[in-house]
Design a protein around this motif. Structure first.
Motif, mmCIF file in Angstrom:
data_model
loop_
_atom_site.group_PDB
_atom_site.id
_atom_site.type_symbol
_atom_site.label_atom_id
_atom_site.label_comp_id
_atom_site.label_asym_id
_atom_site.label_seq_id
_atom_site.Cartn_x
_atom_site.Cartn_y
_atom_site.Cartn_z
ATOM 1 N N GLU A 11 0.851 -1.198 0.000
ATOM 2 C CA GLU A 11 0.000 0.000 0.000
ATOM 3 C C GLU A 11 0.888 1.250 0.000
ATOM 4 O OE1 GLU A 11 -3.858 1.792 0.132
ATOM 5 O OE2 GLU A 11 -3.294 -0.326 0.004
ATOM 6 N N PRO A 12 0.704 2.177 -0.941
ATOM 7 C CA PRO A 12 1.540 3.390 -0.973
ATOM 8 C C PRO A 12 1.394 4.204 0.312
ATOM 9 C CG PRO A 12 0.364 3.121 -3.047
ATOM 10 C CD PRO A 12 -0.227 2.125 -2.092
ATOM 11 N N LEU A 13 2.509 4.699 0.807
ATOM 12 C CA LEU A 13 2.496 5.529 2.007
ATOM 13 C C LEU A 13 1.858 6.885 1.707
ATOM 14 C CD1 LEU A 13 6.108 4.831 3.342
ATOM 15 C CD2 LEU A 13 3.970 3.709 4.002
ATOM 16 N N VAL A 14 1.116 7.401 2.676
ATOM 17 C CA VAL A 14 0.464 8.705 2.551
ATOM 18 C C VAL A 14 0.773 9.508 3.804
ATOM 19 C CG1 VAL A 14 -1.390 7.816 1.077
ATOM 20 C CG2 VAL A 14 -1.690 7.863 3.566
ATOM 21 N N PRO A 15 0.690 10.838 3.723
ATOM 22 C CA PRO A 15 0.950 11.675 4.905
ATOM 23 C C PRO A 15 0.074 11.271 6.085
ATOM 24 C CG PRO A 15 0.886 13.029 2.941
ATOM 25 C CD PRO A 15 0.447 11.655 2.515
ATOM 26 N N GLY A 16 0.677 11.204 7.243
ATOM 27 C CA GLY A 16 -0.027 10.820 8.460
ATOM 28 C C GLY A 16 0.170 9.385 8.874
ATOM 29 N N VAL A 17 0.634 8.543 7.962
ATOM 30 C CA VAL A 17 0.879 7.139 8.300
ATOM 31 C C VAL A 17 2.076 7.043 9.250
ATOM 32 C CG1 VAL A 17 1.711 4.932 7.396
ATOM 33 C CG2 VAL A 17 -0.129 6.145 6.227
ATOM 34 N N CYS A 18 1.929 6.257 10.300
ATOM 35 C CA CYS A 18 3.017 5.999 11.254
ATOM 36 C C CYS A 18 3.497 4.562 11.089
ATOM 37 C CB CYS A 18 2.558 6.223 12.689
ATOM 38 S SG CYS A 18 2.268 7.950 13.113
#
Length: 215
Positions: free
Chosen positions: A97-104
């Motif tokens: 799954e592509p990383l997106v802003p806010g992912v920890c």
């Protein structure tokens, strides 16, 4: 020779190798990156580091896949995992799954050199320790000492907690020491500070209730 406050030569060489891989894995993070790709890079990079250290026996045989040249016992876990309401959260989100802003997430490469990842089994002597005479000669030429001072028993995992931002990433655990020099300085600071740590790092020898081997 190292102590409970500083790294031995073998420990420092393995630690620095893992730290270099840790840094390159961090550099891959940002919106759109895939944790799967970061993991595949970590496997290849750790294998290259072991080859550079003169420890090729830890990168051959028993490979989980063509994309994973390391022995499973030398690096038996993923490069990281998601962090949310739970420490490992969530298994339902694939690493593709592509990383997106806010992912920890965590980034935590590691190397573990033990009886299984280093052929030879019992390590009764140098030849057994390095698997065979030819590998022992190559390892000694690369600077690894006899079995008792070599890399067997050295395990290093370096973990940071990361949040993906609009333009890259932020290291949430950046206040903790991670470079080898920082870790040694921190340990020495604990020792100089006394308190509870003094039971492990005594200035004038171990307390009477502790065996001398803990000093």
């Amino acid at each position: 020779a190292g102590s409970r406050l500083t790294f031995t030569r073998a420990q420092r060489r393995v630690y620095d190798a893992v730290r270099r891989v840790h840094k390159t894995c961090l550099s891959m993070l940002g919106p759109g990156a895939l944790l799967r790709d970061v993991h595949q890079h970590s496997v290849a990079a750790l294998a290259a580091e072991l080859d550079a250290l003169g420890l090729p026996f830890a990168t051959s045989g028993r490979a989980p896949s063509a994309q994973a040249p390391l022995r499973r016992s030398a690096y038996p876990h993923s490069i990281g995992h998601w962090i949310g309401l739970d420490t490992h959260d969530s298994a339902s989100m694939p690493h593709s799954e592509p990383l997106v802003p806010g992912v920890c997430l965590t980034i935590e490469p590691g190397l573990y050199l033990d009886d299984v990842s280093v052929p030879g089994g019992v390590f009764a002597d140098d030849e057994c320790f390095f698997g065979d005479a030819a590998t022992a000669q190559a390892a000694h030429a690369a600077g690894w000492p006899a079995a008792r001072g070599g890399p067997r028993g050295v395990g290093v995992r370096l973990e940071d907690v990361i949040v993906i931002t609009e333009d890259g990433y932020d290291v949430l655990t950046r206040s903790l020491p991670i470079d080898a020099d920082e870790v040694e300085e921190w340990m020495l600071g604990l020792w100089r500070g006394g308190g509870a740590e003094e039971a492990y790092f005594p200035k004038d020898g171990p307390p009477a209730h502790l065996p001398a081997s803990l000093s």
